[in-house]
Motif scaffolding. Structure first.
Motif: not given
Length: 269
Positions: A54-57, A91-102, A108-111
């Motif tokens: 979840a951390d691009s840098a 689920f809060s929207t933040d928790r929903i996003r965290r699941q898909f972000d992870t 996708l970003e690592v790839t």
């Protein structure tokens, strides 16, 4: 010697895979969010470095460090992830996003970060950890299964675009594994006010108890990952664990209603 970069190596499948590839004489870039407690750094030819999907840098820094240290990345294993279960309303929207972000965006970003390196070399293998939950669903797994179905689809599509460049894509589908998935890698949400879902929550607990009664070890999955990374040919999907083979065969052989009713029957027992 070849090099593999693995996300999520602090425990479970990721750590077992790091040990397996190291034992085969590979260089290993073992990444995780917190490197302070890892004992993998004690192994020769293992670089332990921080990577939070979840951390691009941190992704860029880890990939750069790995290439500088070993000269190349031959295999990328996208393993980091966790499971969110519970009624969608809880689920809060933040928790929903965290699941898909992870589980999806991070993968996708690592790839994306590794691909230019593999494309220049016209070689490489990307192994994505899916799940039986990328082909079948269990109650209250809307978020988790949504991410794993996404991993299946994006991996299959990537296969088409990367194969002409000499880059292979593989999907590993574990069944129930003896890891900390039920602990820190498991995000369960339930609001006591949502009493309408109480029966489903209880039934899910019974179902998971039955399905997880004889889980495979992380080393079983590591063996399948080794096969996926090294097998010749164009095989896309690799199952990990006898329960995975059984459930996925049943799902393939049955229509929707028949399979779903079989899951409901297990919940009712």
């Amino acid at each position: 010697m070849p090099t593999i970069l693995i996300t999520g190596t602090s425990s479970g499948i990721g750590k077992a895979t790091a040990v397996r590839f190291h034992s085969e004489g590979w260089n290993v870039i073992a990444t995780m969010r917190d490197t302070s407690a890892s004992d993998l750094a004690d192994l020769d030819n293992v670089l332990v470095t921080r990577l939070d999907v979840a951390d691009s840098a941190s992704i860029t820094a880890a990939v750069t460090a790995g290439i500088e240290h070993f000269g190349a990345i031959d295999v990328l294993l996208n393993n980091a992830g966790y499971g969110a279960y519970g009624p969608l309303e809880a689920f809060s929207t933040d928790r929903i996003r965290r699941q898909f972000d992870t589980n999806v965006i991070g993968l996708l970003e690592v790839t994306q970060t590794v691909l230019p390196h593999m494309r220049r070399r016209r070689t490489g293998t990307i192994v994505n950890i899916s799940s039986i939950g990328g082909q079948i669903t269990f109650p209250l797994g809307t978020l988790y299964h949504g991410t794993k179905f996404a991993v299946e689809g994006l991996s299959e599509a990537l296969h088409y675009e990367l194969e002409p460049l000499g880059i292979r894509v593989r999907i590993v589908e574990p069944g129930m594994i003896k890891t900390d998935f039920g602990g820190r890698s498991f995000d369960f949400a339930m609001d006591g006010r949502l009493t309408d879902y109480a029966t489903s929550v209880e039934a899910m607990g019974r179902l998971f108890g039955r399905l997880a009664s004889n889980p495979s070890s992380p080393e079983v999955v590591a063996d399948v990952i080794w096969q996926a990374a090294n097998a010749p040919g164009a095989q896309l999907r690799f199952r990990a664990g006898p329960d995975a083979a059984d459930l996925l065969d049943r799902r393939k052989a049955q229509d929707d209603a028949t399979f779903i009713n079989s899951i409901k029957a297990l919940m009712a027992e």
